[in-house]
Enzyme design. Structure first.
Site, PDB file in Angstrom:
ATOM      1  N   CYS A 159       0.801  -1.241   0.000  1.00 19.54           N
ATOM      2  CA  CYS A 159       0.000   0.000   0.000  1.00 19.54           C
ATOM      3  C   CYS A 159       0.829   1.285   0.000  1.00 19.54           C
ATOM      4  CB  CYS A 159      -1.044   0.018   1.103  1.00 19.54           C
ATOM      5  SG  CYS A 159      -0.920  -1.224   2.346  1.00 19.54           S
ATOM      6  N   ARG A 174       7.511 -11.065   5.032  1.00 22.55           N
ATOM      7  CA  ARG A 174       7.283 -10.806   6.445  1.00 22.55           C
ATOM      8  C   ARG A 174       8.022 -11.863   7.238  1.00 22.55           C
ATOM      9  NH1 ARG A 174       0.771  -9.545   6.104  1.00 22.55           N
ATOM     10  NH2 ARG A 174       1.005  -7.896   4.555  1.00 22.55           N
ATOM     11  N   GLN A 206       0.546 -11.035  -2.841  1.00 18.92           N
ATOM     12  CA  GLN A 206      -0.850 -10.645  -2.630  1.00 18.92           C
ATOM     13  C   GLN A 206      -1.477 -10.240  -3.956  1.00 18.92           C
ATOM     14  OE1 GLN A 206       0.034  -7.408   0.120  1.00 18.92           O
ATOM     15  NE2 GLN A 206      -0.931  -8.583   1.759  1.00 18.92           N
ATOM     16  N   ASP A 230      -3.162  -7.856  -4.728  1.00 19.14           N
ATOM     17  CA  ASP A 230      -3.473  -6.619  -4.040  1.00 19.14           C
ATOM     18  C   ASP A 230      -4.051  -5.579  -4.989  1.00 19.14           C
ATOM     19  OD1 ASP A 230      -3.549  -5.212  -1.739  1.00 19.14           O
ATOM     20  OD2 ASP A 230      -1.392  -4.961  -1.516  1.00 19.14           O
ATOM     21  N   HIS A 234      -5.567  -1.280  -4.544  1.00 22.06           N
ATOM     22  CA  HIS A 234      -6.016  -0.186  -3.688  1.00 22.06           C
ATOM     23  C   HIS A 234      -6.893   0.733  -4.501  1.00 22.06           C
ATOM     24  CE1 HIS A 234      -2.439  -1.767  -1.659  1.00 22.06           C
ATOM     25  NE2 HIS A 234      -3.207  -1.637  -0.620  1.00 22.06           N
ATOM     26  N   LYS A 268     -13.929  -3.633   8.074  1.00 15.00           N
ATOM     27  CA  LYS A 268     -13.502  -4.676   7.132  1.00 15.00           C
ATOM     28  C   LYS A 268     -14.667  -5.561   6.730  1.00 15.00           C
ATOM     29  CE  LYS A 268     -10.455  -6.912   9.728  1.00 15.00           C
ATOM     30  NZ  LYS A 268      -9.378  -7.835  10.114  1.00 15.00           N
ATOM     31  N   HIS A 315      -8.513  -1.258   0.559  1.00 15.03           N
ATOM     32  CA  HIS A 315      -7.595  -2.364   0.266  1.00 15.03           C
ATOM     33  C   HIS A 315      -8.457  -3.571  -0.048  1.00 15.03           C
ATOM     34  CE1 HIS A 315      -4.314  -0.511   2.923  1.00 15.03           C
ATOM     35  NE2 HIS A 315      -5.399   0.117   3.323  1.00 15.03           N
TER      36      HIS A 315
END
Length: 645
Positions: A337, A366, A384, A386, A388, A472, A518
RNA sequence: GCCGAUGUAGCUCAGGGGUAGAGCGUUUCCUUGGUAAGGAAGAGGCCACGGGUUCAAAUCCCGUCAUUGGCUCCA
């Protein structure tokens, strides 16, 4: 007069106090035999506890979550009783029900307890259960409770008692065993007909590694032996589907200690599978207005200081990387992000640019503790899916709706048919935990709930589960054998736009702050592939599977005809190969079946002469003979149907 | 990271103080077949790694690493 309202709205009236079990008996003897507990005014009670005033009542059997957990909670007590009798002197800590059974944390005081003892414990449990000892609820003063456990010399129960208020304390007693317990419990131990000790593990007292390590004994019980057998069969099935096993067998991925733990190596077939999934999502995203971006695998540490991730999650990141000359500090990116925020900031934005949907299959790293790593589901480097979405606050609802559509389409195509959406909202009792103004929060929480309803999602609302930066929506799926997984997520974020000072010029010519959404429908490619492998037991959908068709010549003489067939299938974009080994056809079929190739086609003299093929469907068998083109079109048609929107 | 279990051939596993075992796979040869395992022969192991005990260690002990079941954590 006590009025009991049943779930169907009917009301039963009684002169005096009444127990749920009595109510059940009135309805039917059969029901009464199966009632484990009761929900009284929304609270789970012993079925044998007296109801003194008007109440709503729902009788709970093993089919309900409440019934199951009561049964398993009582079973934990039974386990404790068995352990006390077999291992005198053990100290008991806590013993709650869990999703599949229950456990009891036990201090064996130096006595050895291994899996060889399981059977003995199971037999003891059943022996005790047969006594049909009632579970008695005993209200007790704190002083008396303390006295009891002092005499029993049970330090853990005494510590638990410290945290309890006088007047609120209850004991439960069955047979010769008494435990500090809030309850509720099943009427008597006789309900427990089948018991299995599943495993043992270490667990710290109160989950704190500074405390003494106890032995956690896991078990499960059932009302019928048959159910235990079925449960064990399910576990066997889960073992067969284990993605680590299938990943090895099907040549999908590999872990090398030399590369590093938790760092998956995707083998050709696995990479092919994953790539196809990615392309599938990319194509859908292209259709729905996402723009692709690509960002590097490292980023200046300042980026993560700005985002707040460094302060909050720095311990869970790999150590920073430094440049040899300039003394700059970089992090392997743990999140995409911040990079995407910088892309947003690359040029001044107008309301006309919004919603801006930036998508990237972004690989992040991570530091997961070594004991946490597990196959592809928990790794140290993962990708991910991902994206945004930067949008105006008033567009949040619509954008979340579009994400939901995307997720639903993916679930449908991949046959995840059983799922619920978890809506995570603020904890109303703890407003300081959250950033962003209340007005926006209220609007976003409302938007999420409304759109989830409008889309017809089955939802559960969890208060206090929201992230500190926004509410969420998480999708929880059940796979083909009933296990729950958390998959896609949609999160609304007020924090990063603030921290990165993101702005856009509104139609009013004023600067405004966008909201960031997200979202990751798969979550991570690694984890998703693992779940998919287990969901379909390695039998991937036709459009996705690395190899769609295996051509099996009856003998070497037909290899050249097989090549003609292969070429033709390739012209139809069908992924196929030929098994040219000089093996018998039975063997080739067996091997292709085990490789889970969806279609085999057998070619021999008959086919070579007529220019046909004899396909065979994996797991089903012979489909007769047909023209090659007919088969190719059949395959194409099936794929089209699988992907139909 | 912590506790327990495990680590033997490419895979699945047996064995166990004194020549290292099986099945599958692999290689070569034979076989050329009709819907879930054709036959034969061969290759393949520093028994995870490092120390120790012992005349002798794959085996027993200690440590390390990895895998694994949990615990704790998970942006």
């Amino acid at each position: 007069m006590v009025n009991i309202t049943l779930p169907d709205g009917s009301v039963k009236s009684y002169e005096h106090k009444v127990t749920s079990l009595q109510v059940a008996t009135e309805i039917s003897e059969g029901l009464a035999r199966n009632v484990l507990a009761a929900e009284v005014n929304g609270e789970i009670w012993d079925a044998t506890r007296e109801i003194a005033s008007d109440a709503s009542l729902k009788l709970l059997t093993f089919d309900s979550d409440g019934g199951k957990s009561t049964m398993w909670h009582s079973s934990a007590h039974l386990l404790a009783e068995a352990l006390e009798s077999l291992f005198p002197g053990v100290k008991l800590a806590i013993g709650p029900p869990i999703e599949n059974g229950f456990y009891y944390d036990v201090d064996f005081m130096g006595q050895e307890f291994t899996d060889k003892d399981f059977k003995k414990v199971e037999e003891k449990m059943i022996e005790l259960a047969r006594l049909k000892s009632p579970f008695e609820r005993i209200e007790i003063s704190k002083a008396d409770a303390v006295k009891y456990f002092q005499e029993k010399d049970d330090p853990y129960k005494l510590e638990l008692l410290e945290g309890l208020e006088d007047g609120q304390i209850t004991f439960y007693k069955q047979g010769g065993f008494t435990d500090l317990c809030r309850g509720p419990h099943i009427p008597h131990t006789g309900f427990i007909k089948a018991a299995k000790v599943m495993s043992i593990a270490g667990a710290y007292w109160r989950g704190d590694e500074k405390n003494k390590q106890l032995t956690r004994v896991y078990g499960i019980t059932f009302l019928k032996n048959k159910d235990l057998t079925a449960h064990l069969a399910l576990l066997e099935e889960a073992k067969k589907r284990d993605h680590r096993k299938l990943g090895k067998e099907l040549g999908l991925f590999h872990f090398s200690p030399t590369v590093g733990m938790g760092l998956p190596l995707w083998l050709p077939k696995g990479a092919d599978l994953r790539g196809r999934l990615e392309n599938f999502l990319k194509e859908e995203q292209r259709k729905t207005g996402y723009l692709p971006v690509i960002t590097p695998h490292i980023g200046n540490k300042k980026l993560y200081e700005t985002s707040g991730h460094w302060a909050k999650y720095g311990d869970d990141a790999f150590k920073p990387i430094e440049t040899p000359q300039e003394g700059e500090v970089y992090l392997l990116k743990p999140m995409n992000c911040p990079h995407h925020c910088e892309i947003y900031k690359a040029v001044p934005r107008s309301y006309r640019d919004l919603p801006l949907r930036l998508a990237e299959f972004g690989t992040v790293y991570r530091y997961e503790q070594s004991g946490e790593l597990h196959g592809l589901t928990r790794v140290r480097g993962f990708t991910q899916d991902d994206a945004h979405i930067f949008c105006a606050p008033e567009d949040v609802k619509e954008e979340v709706g579009k994400v939901i559509d995307l997720v639903l389409y993916i679930f449908k195509v991949l046959k995840f048919e059983d799922f619920v959406a978890q809506v995570s909202l603020r904890d109303p009792g703890n407003p300081d935990k959250y950033i962003g103004d209340d007005e926006n929060w209220d609007a976003a929480e409302k938007a999420i709930q409304e759109i989830a309803d409008e889309k017809g999602l089955k939802t559960i609302v969890e208060l206090g589960e929201a992230a500190f930066y926004g509410p969420k929506l998480d999708f929880m799926v059940r796979d083909a054998i009933g296990r729950k997984w958390q998959l896609g997520t949609v999160q609304i974020d007020y924090n990063l736009p603030e921290r990165f000072e993101l702005e856009y010029k509104g139609s009013d010519n004023e600067s405004h702050r966008p909201v960031m959404i997200h979202r990751a429908p798969f979550g991570s490619m690694e984890r998703f592939c693992a779940i998919l492998i287990e969901h379909c037991a390695g039998k991937f959908p036709l459009w996705l599977t690395p190899e769609q068709v295996k051509i099996l010549p009856i003998s070497d003489r037909f290899n050249s005809y097989a090549k003609e067939v292969l070429e033709l299938l390739n012209n139809y974009d069908i992924r196929a190969s030929i098994d040219e080994r000089s093996e018998k056809i039975g063997r080739k079929i067996r091997d292709a079946e085990l490789e889970r190739v969806p279609y085999m086609i057998i070619v021999g003299e008959k086919e070579a002469e007529s220019g046909e093929v004899s396909p065979r469907k994996q797991g089903e068998g012979d489909m007769g003979s047909m023209k090659i083109e007919t088969f190719a079109e059949f395959i194409q048609e099936e794929i089209k149907e699988l992907l139909a929107n």
